[in-house]
Design a protein around this motif. Structure first.
Motif, short mmCIF file in Angstrom:
data_model
loop_
_atom_site.label_atom_id
_atom_site.label_comp_id
_atom_site.label_asym_id
_atom_site.label_seq_id
_atom_site.Cartn_x
_atom_site.Cartn_y
_atom_site.Cartn_z
N ASN A 117 0.85 -1.18 0.00
CA ASN A 117 0.00 0.00 0.00
C ASN A 117 0.89 1.24 0.00
O ASN A 117 1.31 1.71 1.05
CB ASN A 117 -0.95 0.00 1.20
N GLU B 37 0.13 4.45 2.06
CA GLU B 37 0.40 4.44 3.50
C GLU B 37 1.89 4.29 3.78
O GLU B 37 2.28 3.96 4.88
CB GLU B 37 -0.40 3.33 4.17
N LYS C 82 -0.31 8.18 -7.85
CA LYS C 82 -1.69 8.11 -7.36
C LYS C 82 -2.63 8.54 -8.48
O LYS C 82 -2.26 9.34 -9.34
CB LYS C 82 -1.86 9.00 -6.13
N TYR D 54 -14.57 3.04 -8.13
CA TYR D 54 -13.54 2.59 -7.20
C TYR D 54 -13.59 3.39 -5.91
O TYR D 54 -13.94 4.57 -5.91
CB TYR D 54 -12.14 2.74 -7.81
N HIS E 192 -11.66 5.09 -2.49
CA HIS E 192 -10.42 5.84 -2.27
C HIS E 192 -9.27 4.86 -2.04
O HIS E 192 -9.38 3.93 -1.26
CB HIS E 192 -10.59 6.77 -1.05
N GLY E 193 -8.19 5.06 -2.77
CA GLY E 193 -7.02 4.20 -2.65
C GLY E 193 -6.97 3.10 -3.70
O GLY E 193 -5.96 2.43 -3.84
N ALA E 194 -8.08 2.89 -4.42
CA ALA E 194 -8.11 1.84 -5.44
C ALA E 194 -8.34 2.40 -6.84
O ALA E 194 -8.35 1.65 -7.81
CB ALA E 194 -9.19 0.82 -5.10
N SER F 22 -2.17 2.03 -9.04
CA SER F 22 -3.04 1.07 -8.38
C SER F 22 -3.51 0.01 -9.38
O SER F 22 -3.74 0.30 -10.54
CB SER F 22 -4.25 1.79 -7.79
N GLU G 130 -7.30 -2.45 -6.47
CA GLU G 130 -7.62 -2.93 -5.12
C GLU G 130 -6.59 -2.33 -4.17
O GLU G 130 -5.43 -2.18 -4.53
CB GLU G 130 -7.54 -4.46 -5.05
N ILE G 131 -7.02 -2.01 -2.96
CA ILE G 131 -6.10 -1.47 -1.97
C ILE G 131 -5.01 -2.50 -1.69
O ILE G 131 -5.29 -3.69 -1.51
CB ILE G 131 -6.85 -1.05 -0.70
#
Length: 160
Positions: free
Chosen positions: A28, A31, A45, A95, A97-99, A128, A131-132
């Protein structure tokens, strides 16, 4: 003990079917969890924004950089752009957030996609995989060609 192989994400399946060379990664990046051998500047991102004239647009930017909404607005033919609120993200892009990722979004929608030109500084970038905790590494040019993206500088000043 045998290494467990994860099922390919839809994004990985799309890239494989299209014959686009890519490599799957499991971490990830948002993070800060990145393998030591990866330069964080190569991790990009996928930002979903809304333009006052065009509606949704997608910006793909290094996690090391900050978005200049003013530059992206100008590039995309808008007077202003703003981030799509997190509560509206999934219904807009498909999607969470983050994916968000340019490959999956392009498959569902034909939103304009812009990749920050810093991506061209690298032999490959990571985005991405839909998927996270999952990412794909591929050539920025291959990605742009596949999703119909344009390259432009939309980083904030001081990050040129």
């Amino acid at each position: 003990m045998a290494k467990k192989t994860l099922k390919k994400t839809l994004v990985e399946q799309i890239l494989t079917k299209a014959g686009i060379t890519h490599q799957a990664h499991h971490f990830n990046g948002l993070e800060g969890q990145t393998p030591d051998e990866l330069d964080r500047a190569r991790i990009f991102k996928t930002l979903a924004l809304k333009g006052d004239k065009t509606g949704p647009i997608i910006g793909v930017l290094s996690i090391e950089d900050h978005l200049s909404e003013k530059k992206l607005a100008t590039i995309s033919g808008n007077k202003k752009v703003q981030m799509i609120p997190q509560k509206d993200l999934e219904k807009t892009t498909g999607y969470i957030h983050g994916a968000n990722n340019p490959v999956g979004i392009r498959q569902r929608h034909h939103f304009p996609i812009y990749i920050d030109d810093r991506a061209l500084d690298f032999t490959s970038i990571l985005v991405s995989a839909g998927e996270i905790g999952r990412s794909v590494q591929l050539s920025a040019q291959d990605l742009a060609d596949f999703v119909g993206a344009s390259f432009a500088n939309f980083r904030k000043k001081g990050e040129e």
